[in-house]
Design an enzyme around this catalytic site. Structure first.
Site, mmCIF file in Angstrom:
data_model
loop_
_atom_site.group_PDB
_atom_site.id
_atom_site.type_symbol
_atom_site.label_atom_id
_atom_site.label_comp_id
_atom_site.label_asym_id
_atom_site.label_seq_id
_atom_site.Cartn_x
_atom_site.Cartn_y
_atom_site.Cartn_z
ATOM 1 N N ASP A 121 0.859 -1.254 0.020
ATOM 2 C CA ASP A 121 0.009 -0.120 0.030
ATOM 3 C C ASP A 121 0.883 1.167 0.008
ATOM 4 O OD1 ASP A 121 -2.442 1.488 0.110
ATOM 5 O OD2 ASP A 121 -2.151 1.875 2.337
ATOM 6 N N SER A 122 0.168 2.330 -0.444
ATOM 7 C CA SER A 122 1.030 3.603 -0.450
ATOM 8 C C SER A 122 1.599 4.071 1.168
ATOM 9 C CB SER A 122 0.079 4.764 -0.925
ATOM 10 O OG SER A 122 -1.006 4.946 -0.022
ATOM 11 N N TYR A 135 -1.020 8.715 -2.277
ATOM 12 C CA TYR A 135 -0.910 8.580 -3.666
ATOM 13 C C TYR A 135 -2.251 9.101 -4.412
ATOM 14 C CZ TYR A 135 2.829 4.864 -4.084
ATOM 15 O OH TYR A 135 3.969 4.133 -3.835
ATOM 16 N N GLY A 136 -3.056 9.386 -3.354
ATOM 17 C CA GLY A 136 -4.336 9.618 -3.999
ATOM 18 C C GLY A 136 -4.661 10.917 -5.047
ATOM 19 N N CYS A 184 -4.218 -1.406 -2.360
ATOM 20 C CA CYS A 184 -4.345 -0.003 -2.558
ATOM 21 C C CYS A 184 -5.247 0.222 -3.755
ATOM 22 C CB CYS A 184 -2.941 0.500 -2.735
ATOM 23 S SG CYS A 184 -3.053 2.322 -2.808
ATOM 24 N N ASN A 185 -6.412 0.801 -3.682
ATOM 25 C CA ASN A 185 -7.167 1.099 -4.942
ATOM 26 C C ASN A 185 -6.553 2.048 -5.603
ATOM 27 O OD1 ASN A 185 -10.249 -0.103 -4.113
ATOM 28 N ND2 ASN A 185 -9.048 0.372 -2.252
ATOM 29 N N THR A 186 -5.993 3.269 -5.319
ATOM 30 C CA THR A 186 -5.303 3.963 -6.187
ATOM 31 C C THR A 186 -4.288 3.125 -6.990
ATOM 32 O OG1 THR A 186 -5.612 5.549 -4.227
ATOM 33 C CG2 THR A 186 -4.306 6.326 -6.180
ATOM 34 N N GLU A 208 -3.786 8.956 8.215
ATOM 35 C CA GLU A 208 -2.479 8.894 8.011
ATOM 36 C C GLU A 208 -2.089 9.663 9.492
ATOM 37 O OE1 GLU A 208 0.192 7.748 5.918
ATOM 38 O OE2 GLU A 208 -1.332 5.888 5.261
ATOM 39 N N CYS A 255 -11.213 2.497 -0.419
ATOM 40 C CA CYS A 255 -9.827 2.861 -0.054
ATOM 41 C C CYS A 255 -9.642 2.203 1.102
ATOM 42 C CB CYS A 255 -9.767 4.412 0.071
ATOM 43 S SG CYS A 255 -8.182 5.032 0.723
ATOM 44 N N THR A 256 -8.378 1.507 0.956
ATOM 45 C CA THR A 256 -7.841 0.684 2.076
ATOM 46 C C THR A 256 -7.767 1.358 3.475
ATOM 47 O OG1 THR A 256 -5.884 0.508 1.415
ATOM 48 C CG2 THR A 256 -7.056 -1.193 0.787
ATOM 49 N N HIS A 257 -7.812 2.783 3.516
ATOM 50 C CA HIS A 257 -7.626 3.687 4.918
ATOM 51 C C HIS A 257 -8.882 3.695 5.382
ATOM 52 C CE1 HIS A 257 -3.661 4.646 3.284
ATOM 53 N NE2 HIS A 257 -3.358 5.421 4.183
HETATM 54 N N1 DGL Z 1 -4.844 3.021 0.636
HETATM 55 C C1 DGL Z 1 -5.034 3.725 -0.586
HETATM 56 C C2 DGL Z 1 -5.999 3.308 -1.753
HETATM 57 O O1 DGL Z 1 -6.636 2.261 -1.117
HETATM 58 C C3 DGL Z 1 -5.054 5.314 -0.915
HETATM 59 C C4 DGL Z 1 -4.226 6.206 0.078
HETATM 60 C C5 DGL Z 1 -3.511 7.096 -0.740
HETATM 61 O O2 DGL Z 1 -4.084 8.231 -1.216
HETATM 62 O O3 DGL Z 1 -2.175 6.964 -0.868
HETATM 63 O O4 DGL Z 1 -6.564 4.078 -2.378
#
Ligand code: DGL
Length: 272
Positions: free
Chosen positions: A9-10, A41-42, A72-74, A157, A191-193
């Protein structure tokens, strides 16, 4: 031979997925990498997310991982397809990289009655239209509404997501998406966050709307993948070890990551 499954993940979000994977498939070795030094990364461009993600995938391959999950979805939205189609054949034709968007899209139809769903995600994931395209392949009758929530990852974060200041941003995006379509009965945390925001999110929506996170879905899909691909399953080593790596400071990572992971962990630094 040590051939762990890589989970990427990011930042910390992928740990919410890893937790579920470990429950379901504890026998394998795993290594986790959070690219915390370059997260989030978003809001980054396609090119940047692709290059960062490819660098991390290469690092996993260098550690001996035959299989990498982009938790990570992004990264799944912006980098996965190019890596699968263009890079893998050149750098490691027998290795595999899997994402989180397809497994989620494959089963999302079973969670909605009204066939109107909301996708909450980073700006990058929303702009990629990946969910709309994937869901349409499996459930063309589902109406997909999307809302980018660019402040949610930084709140998580920075461990500010339980504070009253977070409420403004959480409520605002939920209101935005629900006012578009009153019949939405499912919100996907794409988003995994976001699973860390689950309690807060539920405070701001009616009880009849389900909120779905991806950890379990991805874990079940990985189990299914390994069953259908015995050649890959046999290559993954099974000593039950776990190792954690971050591109940023390991002490900061250990503290923050334990909140996502639900137990203390020790990480090591990686320079990419
Ligand atoms: N956890 C990441 C996701 O699932 C996004 C976090 C990010 O923006 O870096 O998209």
């Amino acid at each position: 031979m040590f051939a762990p499954i890589g989970i990427f993940d990011s930042g910390y979000g992928g740990l919410t997925v890893m937790k579920e994977i470990l429950q379901k498939l504890p026998q394998y070795d795993y290594i986790y990498l959070g690219d915390n030094a370059r997260a989030p990364y978003g809001n980054r461009s396609f090119d940047t997310v692709y290059h960062y993600t490819l660098q991390c995938v290469q690092w996993f391959f260098d550690q001996g991982c035959p299989l990498v999950i982009l938790a990570c979805n992004t990264a799944s939205a912006k980098a996965l397809r190019t890596i699968q189609q263009n890079d893998l054949p050149k750098i490691a034709p027998d290795n595999r990289v899997l994402g989180v968007i397809r497994p989620t899209s494959e089963i999302i139809g079973s969670y909605t009655d009204t066939k109107k769903i909301g996708i909450l995600a980073t700006r990058g994931t929303v702009q990629s239209e990946s969910y709309r395209l994937e869901i349409d392949k499996f459930f063309p009758d589902i109406e997909v509404h999307q809302e980018a929530c660019p402040m949610w990852v930084p709140l998580v974060e920075n461990n500010e997501h339980q504070q009253p200041g977070a409420d403004y941003f959480i409520e605002k995006h939920l209101q935005n998406i629900l006012q578009h379509q009153k019949d939405i009965d499912l919100l996907l945390l794409a988003c995994t966050h976001y699973p860390l925001l689950m309690n807060k999110i539920k405070q701001f929506i009616p009880d009849n709307i389900k909120v779905l996170s991806q950890g379990l879905i991805v874990a079940e899909s990985l189990a299914d993948y390994l069953q259908r691909h015995p050649e890959m399953e046999q290559r993954c080593s099974k000593s039950g070890t776990r190792a954690f790596f971050t591109t940023d400071d390991p002490n900061d990572f250990n503290h923050q990551a334990s909140i996502f992971f639900g137990e203390p962990l020790q990480s090591n630094h990686v320079a990419l």
